[in-house]
Design a protein around this motif. Sequence first.
Motif, PDB file in Angstrom:
ATOM      1  N   ASN A  99       3.699  -7.377   6.234  1.00 24.33           N
ATOM      2  CA  ASN A  99       2.938  -6.240   6.739  1.00 24.33           C
ATOM      3  C   ASN A  99       3.805  -5.102   7.272  1.00 24.33           C
ATOM      4  OD1 ASN A  99       0.412  -5.049   7.079  1.00 24.33           O
ATOM      5  ND2 ASN A  99       0.360  -5.556   9.245  1.00 24.33           N
ATOM      6  N   THR A 100       4.913  -4.872   6.620  1.00 26.46           N
ATOM      7  CA  THR A 100       5.766  -3.768   7.042  1.00 26.46           C
ATOM      8  C   THR A 100       5.507  -2.515   6.218  1.00 26.46           C
ATOM      9  OG1 THR A 100       7.476  -4.394   5.462  1.00 26.46           O
ATOM     10  CG2 THR A 100       7.628  -5.358   7.671  1.00 26.46           C
ATOM     11  N   GLY A 101       4.778  -2.668   5.141  1.00 27.42           N
ATOM     12  CA  GLY A 101       4.560  -1.543   4.241  1.00 27.42           C
ATOM     13  C   GLY A 101       5.755  -1.271   3.353  1.00 27.42           C
ATOM     14  N   PHE A 154       0.506  -6.768  -3.219  1.00 25.51           N
ATOM     15  CA  PHE A 154       0.137  -5.493  -3.830  1.00 25.51           C
ATOM     16  C   PHE A 154       1.217  -5.147  -4.849  1.00 25.51           C
ATOM     17  CE2 PHE A 154      -3.386  -3.053  -2.084  1.00 25.51           C
ATOM     18  CZ  PHE A 154      -3.757  -3.821  -0.978  1.00 25.51           C
ATOM     19  N   ASN A 174       5.407   4.979   9.494  1.00 23.08           N
ATOM     20  CA  ASN A 174       6.557   4.318   8.867  1.00 23.08           C
ATOM     21  C   ASN A 174       7.391   5.292   8.038  1.00 23.08           C
ATOM     22  OD1 ASN A 174       5.173   2.152   9.910  1.00 23.08           O
ATOM     23  ND2 ASN A 174       5.313   0.908   8.051  1.00 23.08           N
ATOM     24  N   SER A 184       4.597  -5.181  -2.644  1.00 24.03           N
ATOM     25  CA  SER A 184       4.480  -5.249  -1.204  1.00 24.03           C
ATOM     26  C   SER A 184       3.562  -6.420  -0.902  1.00 24.03           C
ATOM     27  CB  SER A 184       3.894  -3.946  -0.653  1.00 24.03           C
ATOM     28  OG  SER A 184       3.793  -3.985   0.743  1.00 24.03           O
ATOM     29  N   ASN A 185       3.695  -6.997   0.257  1.00 23.73           N
ATOM     30  CA  ASN A 185       2.833  -8.141   0.540  1.00 23.73           C
ATOM     31  C   ASN A 185       2.262  -8.060   1.942  1.00 23.73           C
ATOM     32  OD1 ASN A 185       4.550  -9.779   2.503  1.00 23.73           O
ATOM     33  ND2 ASN A 185       5.950  -9.544   0.789  1.00 23.73           N
ATOM     34  N   GLY A 221       1.910   2.486   6.598  1.00 22.05           N
ATOM     35  CA  GLY A 221       2.049   1.088   6.978  1.00 22.05           C
ATOM     36  C   GLY A 221       1.063   0.193   6.266  1.00 22.05           C
ATOM     37  N   GLY A 222       1.294  -1.105   6.349  1.00 25.06           N
ATOM     38  CA  GLY A 222       0.411  -2.043   5.681  1.00 25.06           C
ATOM     39  C   GLY A 222       0.867  -2.321   4.268  1.00 25.06           C
ATOM     40  N   ALA A 223       0.368  -3.409   3.706  1.00 26.72           N
ATOM     41  CA  ALA A 223       0.870  -3.871   2.418  1.00 26.72           C
ATOM     42  C   ALA A 223       0.517  -2.926   1.275  1.00 26.72           C
ATOM     43  CB  ALA A 223       0.331  -5.254   2.122  1.00 26.72           C
ATOM     44  N   GLY A 224      -0.614  -2.288   1.342  1.00 27.27           N
ATOM     45  CA  GLY A 224      -1.033  -1.475   0.206  1.00 27.27           C
ATOM     46  C   GLY A 224      -0.761   0.005   0.362  1.00 27.27           C
ATOM     47  N   ASN A 225       0.034   0.354   1.370  1.00 24.52           N
ATOM     48  CA  ASN A 225       0.187   1.789   1.618  1.00 24.52           C
ATOM     49  C   ASN A 225       1.043   2.459   0.550  1.00 24.52           C
ATOM     50  OD1 ASN A 225       2.891   2.784   3.711  1.00 24.52           O
ATOM     51  ND2 ASN A 225       2.818   0.886   2.558  1.00 24.52           N
ATOM     52  N   THR A 226       0.716   3.680   0.270  1.00 23.34           N
ATOM     53  CA  THR A 226       1.478   4.488  -0.670  1.00 23.34           C
ATOM     54  C   THR A 226       2.664   5.112   0.046  1.00 23.34           C
ATOM     55  OG1 THR A 226      -0.506   5.004  -1.930  1.00 23.34           O
ATOM     56  CG2 THR A 226       1.378   6.501  -2.193  1.00 23.34           C
ATOM     57  N   LEU A 227       3.815   5.072  -0.596  1.00 26.00           N
ATOM     58  CA  LEU A 227       4.983   5.767  -0.061  1.00 26.00           C
ATOM     59  C   LEU A 227       5.067   7.157  -0.662  1.00 26.00           C
ATOM     60  CD1 LEU A 227       7.844   3.115   0.062  1.00 26.00           C
ATOM     61  CD2 LEU A 227       6.061   3.645   1.708  1.00 26.00           C
ATOM     62  N   TYR A 266       5.434   3.247  -9.807  1.00 19.16           N
ATOM     63  CA  TYR A 266       5.836   4.589  -9.420  1.00 19.16           C
ATOM     64  C   TYR A 266       6.518   5.243 -10.621  1.00 19.16           C
ATOM     65  CZ  TYR A 266       4.906   4.132  -4.421  1.00 19.16           C
ATOM     66  OH  TYR A 266       4.284   4.004  -3.201  1.00 19.16           O
ATOM     67  N   TYR A 275      11.217   5.308   5.609  1.00 16.49           N
ATOM     68  CA  TYR A 275      12.114   4.416   4.880  1.00 16.49           C
ATOM     69  C   TYR A 275      13.264   5.216   4.277  1.00 16.49           C
ATOM     70  CZ  TYR A 275       7.637   1.896   4.843  1.00 16.49           C
ATOM     71  OH  TYR A 275       6.450   1.300   5.204  1.00 16.49           O
ATOM     72  N   LYS A 296      -1.798   1.367  -8.419  1.00 15.08           N
ATOM     73  CA  LYS A 296      -1.529   0.172  -7.632  1.00 15.08           C
ATOM     74  C   LYS A 296      -2.731  -0.756  -7.682  1.00 15.08           C
ATOM     75  CE  LYS A 296      -3.077   2.053  -3.160  1.00 15.08           C
ATOM     76  NZ  LYS A 296      -2.657   2.377  -1.754  1.00 15.08           N
ATOM     77  N   TYR A 333       9.186   1.885  12.192  1.00 10.07           N
ATOM     78  CA  TYR A 333       7.746   1.807  12.446  1.00 10.07           C
ATOM     79  C   TYR A 333       7.240   2.977  13.282  1.00 10.07           C
ATOM     80  CZ  TYR A 333       7.982  -3.087  10.917  1.00 10.07           C
ATOM     81  OH  TYR A 333       8.173  -4.238  10.207  1.00 10.07           O
ATOM     82  N   PHE A 382       2.609  -2.127  -7.554  1.00 13.38           N
ATOM     83  CA  PHE A 382       2.597  -0.681  -7.737  1.00 13.38           C
ATOM     84  C   PHE A 382       3.407  -0.299  -8.982  1.00 13.38           C
ATOM     85  CE2 PHE A 382       1.458   0.318  -3.240  1.00 13.38           C
ATOM     86  CZ  PHE A 382       1.778  -0.888  -2.636  1.00 13.38           C
TER      87      PHE A 382
END
Lengths: 113, 115
Positions: B99-101, B33, A31, B94-95, A96-102, B37, A33, B50, A50, B35
């Motif tokens: 599920n897009t991140g 989730f 992913n 994020s939720n 990706g996923g809800a808890g991923n770090t950017l 930053y 952004y 987080k 994606y 966070f």
Amino acid sequence: EAAVTQSPRNKVAVTGGKVTLSCNQTNNHNNMYWYRQDTGHGLRLIHYSYGAGSTEKGDIPDGYKASRPSQENFSLILELATPSQTSVYFCASGDGGAGNTLYFGEGSRLIVV
Amino acid sequence: GDSVTQKEGLVTLTEGLPVMLNCTYQTIYSNAFLFWYVHYLNESPRLLLKSSTDNKRTEHQGFHATLHKSSSSFHLQKSSAQLSDSALYYCALSNTGANTGKLTFGHGTILRVHP
């Protein structure tokens, strides 16, 4: 060795001109952004992807296009730049996923005159 | 849609005093989730901490936050501010539903710590 790099770091464009902001990541993340940062608005999502060949609209996509030709590269395109697009743009990657770090790049400061 | 509110735009503190930056959020999804930053001048924004676990304290680099789903809050705290803590802090959400991140950020709070 920065994992997310943006170019150009600074750009002055004329109204009506075309601007391309480029982003490269070596994290091998699916992913990517594009956000813009403005005082009083924080970070707002413009487009995301994606994976190679995919682009999705974020929360403020009007006036912007995006291109993801490969896993590593994600570009933001302003076909007809306007002064309201003067901002600092940040690219980020994530797995990706809800808890991923950017993981963010250094930012690209764009001034449209 | 999702939203994050950081009610303070600027917090100014004397070194050594405690820090508390407020963050509340709204989402229709139960598994959110949250966070924090941090964005130091001339650097890239980076993750501070987080959490997705209700009522569990999360700590990193002297900062801590606890997600309280009952009040939809995720306030950032530190017991003693340092000059080097001066930065722009973003709360983000994020939720798992979408599920897009992708993250929804608040407007940010500038923390200025002076001697």
